[in-house]
Design a protein around this motif. Structure first.
Motif, PDB file in Angstrom:
ATOM      1  N   ILE A 141      -8.534  -1.232   8.177  1.00  0.00           N
ATOM      2  CA  ILE A 141      -9.315  -0.550   7.134  1.00  0.00           C
ATOM      3  C   ILE A 141      -8.439   0.078   6.048  1.00  0.00           C
ATOM      4  CG2 ILE A 141     -11.306  -0.160   8.642  1.00  0.00           C
ATOM      5  CD1 ILE A 141     -10.367   2.800   8.848  1.00  0.00           C
ATOM      6  N   GLN A 142      -7.128  -0.127   6.105  1.00  0.00           N
ATOM      7  CA  GLN A 142      -6.228   0.444   5.101  1.00  0.00           C
ATOM      8  C   GLN A 142      -6.608   0.026   3.690  1.00  0.00           C
ATOM      9  OE1 GLN A 142      -2.219  -0.582   6.171  1.00  0.00           O
ATOM     10  NE2 GLN A 142      -2.176   0.822   7.900  1.00  0.00           N
ATOM     11  N   HIS A 143      -7.091  -1.203   3.522  1.00  0.00           N
ATOM     12  CA  HIS A 143      -7.429  -1.695   2.182  1.00  0.00           C
ATOM     13  C   HIS A 143      -8.558  -0.879   1.541  1.00  0.00           C
ATOM     14  CE1 HIS A 143     -10.209  -3.897   4.811  1.00  0.00           C
ATOM     15  NE2 HIS A 143     -11.009  -3.990   3.758  1.00  0.00           N
ATOM     16  N   HIS A 144      -9.389  -0.235   2.336  1.00  0.00           N
ATOM     17  CA  HIS A 144     -10.456   0.615   1.788  1.00  0.00           C
ATOM     18  C   HIS A 144      -9.889   1.887   1.166  1.00  0.00           C
ATOM     19  CE1 HIS A 144     -13.709  -1.793   3.356  1.00  0.00           C
ATOM     20  NE2 HIS A 144     -13.220  -1.707   4.593  1.00  0.00           N
ATOM     21  N   LEU A 165       0.832  -1.201   0.000  1.00  0.00           N
ATOM     22  CA  LEU A 165       0.000   0.000   0.000  1.00  0.00           C
ATOM     23  C   LEU A 165       0.867   1.251   0.000  1.00  0.00           C
ATOM     24  CD1 LEU A 165      -2.754  -1.024   2.562  1.00  0.00           C
ATOM     25  CD2 LEU A 165      -2.888  -1.044   0.075  1.00  0.00           C
ATOM     26  N   ASN A 166       0.338   2.328  -0.545  1.00  0.00           N
ATOM     27  CA  ASN A 166       1.004   3.623  -0.602  1.00  0.00           C
ATOM     28  C   ASN A 166       1.040   4.248   0.794  1.00  0.00           C
ATOM     29  OD1 ASN A 166       1.848   6.222  -1.171  1.00  0.00           O
ATOM     30  ND2 ASN A 166       0.265   6.630  -2.675  1.00  0.00           N
ATOM     31  N   ASP A 167       2.197   4.792   1.188  1.00  0.00           N
ATOM     32  CA  ASP A 167       2.284   5.433   2.500  1.00  0.00           C
ATOM     33  C   ASP A 167       2.002   6.942   2.439  1.00  0.00           C
ATOM     34  OD1 ASP A 167       4.611   6.573   1.482  1.00  0.00           O
ATOM     35  OD2 ASP A 167       5.954   5.558   2.868  1.00  0.00           O
ATOM     36  N   ASN A 168       1.678   7.454   1.250  1.00  0.00           N
ATOM     37  CA  ASN A 168       1.356   8.876   1.056  1.00  0.00           C
ATOM     38  C   ASN A 168       2.478   9.811   1.479  1.00  0.00           C
ATOM     39  OD1 ASN A 168      -1.142   8.430  -0.083  1.00  0.00           O
ATOM     40  ND2 ASN A 168      -2.243   8.616   1.824  1.00  0.00           N
ATOM     41  N   ARG A 169       3.728   9.363   1.371  1.00  0.00           N
ATOM     42  CA  ARG A 169       4.863  10.217   1.730  1.00  0.00           C
ATOM     43  C   ARG A 169       5.088  11.204   0.595  1.00  0.00           C
ATOM     44  NH1 ARG A 169       7.171  11.157   6.489  1.00  0.00           N
ATOM     45  NH2 ARG A 169       7.176   8.951   6.906  1.00  0.00           N
ATOM     46  N   VAL A 170       4.681  12.458   0.821  1.00  0.00           N
ATOM     47  CA  VAL A 170       4.802  13.539  -0.152  1.00  0.00           C
ATOM     48  C   VAL A 170       5.310  14.756   0.599  1.00  0.00           C
ATOM     49  CG1 VAL A 170       3.508  15.031  -1.742  1.00  0.00           C
ATOM     50  CG2 VAL A 170       2.876  12.647  -1.524  1.00  0.00           C
ATOM     51  N   PHE A 171       6.106  15.574  -0.087  1.00  0.00           N
ATOM     52  CA  PHE A 171       6.643  16.783   0.523  1.00  0.00           C
ATOM     53  C   PHE A 171       6.182  17.997  -0.264  1.00  0.00           C
ATOM     54  CE2 PHE A 171       9.361  13.282   1.612  1.00  0.00           C
ATOM     55  CZ  PHE A 171       9.567  13.459   2.964  1.00  0.00           C
ATOM     56  N   CYS A 172       5.922  19.096   0.442  1.00  0.00           N
ATOM     57  CA  CYS A 172       5.498  20.334  -0.202  1.00  0.00           C
ATOM     58  C   CYS A 172       6.624  20.833  -1.105  1.00  0.00           C
ATOM     59  CB  CYS A 172       5.162  21.389   0.855  1.00  0.00           C
ATOM     60  SG  CYS A 172       4.813  23.023   0.140  1.00  0.00           S
ATOM     61  N   GLY A 186       0.032  12.249   6.620  1.00  0.00           N
ATOM     62  CA  GLY A 186      -0.831  12.440   7.776  1.00  0.00           C
ATOM     63  C   GLY A 186      -0.755  11.281   8.747  1.00  0.00           C
ATOM     64  N   ASP A 187      -1.782  11.159   9.535  1.00  0.00           N
ATOM     65  CA  ASP A 187      -1.862  10.127  10.563  1.00  0.00           C
ATOM     66  C   ASP A 187      -2.002   8.734   9.947  1.00  0.00           C
ATOM     67  OD1 ASP A 187      -1.777  12.048  12.583  1.00  0.00           O
ATOM     68  OD2 ASP A 187      -3.960  12.264  12.609  1.00  0.00           O
ATOM     69  N   PRO A 188      -1.556   7.715  10.683  1.00  0.00           N
ATOM     70  CA  PRO A 188      -1.745   6.342  10.196  1.00  0.00           C
ATOM     71  C   PRO A 188      -3.226   5.985  10.129  1.00  0.00           C
ATOM     72  CG  PRO A 188      -0.222   6.394  12.069  1.00  0.00           C
ATOM     73  CD  PRO A 188      -0.816   7.762  11.945  1.00  0.00           C
ATOM     74  N   HIS A 230      -1.365   5.668   5.362  1.00  0.00           N
ATOM     75  CA  HIS A 230      -1.482   6.937   6.079  1.00  0.00           C
ATOM     76  C   HIS A 230      -2.396   7.883   5.307  1.00  0.00           C
ATOM     77  CE1 HIS A 230       2.177   5.329   7.847  1.00  0.00           C
ATOM     78  NE2 HIS A 230       2.042   6.221   8.826  1.00  0.00           N
ATOM     79  N   SER A 231      -2.994   8.807   6.023  1.00  0.00           N
ATOM     80  CA  SER A 231      -3.773   9.856   5.379  1.00  0.00           C
ATOM     81  C   SER A 231      -2.805  10.884   4.803  1.00  0.00           C
ATOM     82  CB  SER A 231      -4.721  10.508   6.377  1.00  0.00           C
ATOM     83  OG  SER A 231      -3.992  11.137   7.405  1.00  0.00           O
ATOM     84  N   SER A 232      -3.342  11.858   4.125  1.00  0.00           N
ATOM     85  CA  SER A 232      -2.533  12.924   3.549  1.00  0.00           C
ATOM     86  C   SER A 232      -2.948  14.254   4.172  1.00  0.00           C
ATOM     87  CB  SER A 232      -2.728  12.987   2.037  1.00  0.00           C
ATOM     88  OG  SER A 232      -2.038  14.085   1.487  1.00  0.00           O
ATOM     89  N   ARG A 233      -1.981  15.131   4.358  1.00  0.00           N
ATOM     90  CA  ARG A 233      -2.272  16.464   4.882  1.00  0.00           C
ATOM     91  C   ARG A 233      -2.544  17.468   3.765  1.00  0.00           C
ATOM     92  NH1 ARG A 233       2.211  18.700   7.259  1.00  0.00           N
ATOM     93  NH2 ARG A 233       0.846  20.210   8.243  1.00  0.00           N
TER      94      ARG A 233
END
Length: 66
Positions: A27-30, A4-11, A20-22, A35-38
């Protein structure tokens, strides 16, 4: 299921980590991510989709890559 993608992105403006938060593991498969994204999505009524992103820290904006 694949990794799964960890949503690691930088501005691109200030370099802030926008991960964002884990998301609870059960429910990650949904979400298809660990992680969420900010990032703040800015949408267009005309295009009916997110057209650019905004950093919650510096308020810088950048175009969404399609």
């Amino acid at each position: 299921m694949g990794k799964l993608n960890d949503n690691r992105v930088f501005c691109p403006h200030c370099g802030a980590d926008l991960q964002g938060d884990p998301i609870p593991e059960e429910i990650q498969h949904h979400y298809g991510a660990t992680h969420s994204s900010r990032k703040i999505g800015i949408s267009s009524m005309k295009e009916d989709c997110v057209i650019k992103w905004q950093c919650p820290d510096c308020k810088g904006q950048w175009k969404r890559k399609l």
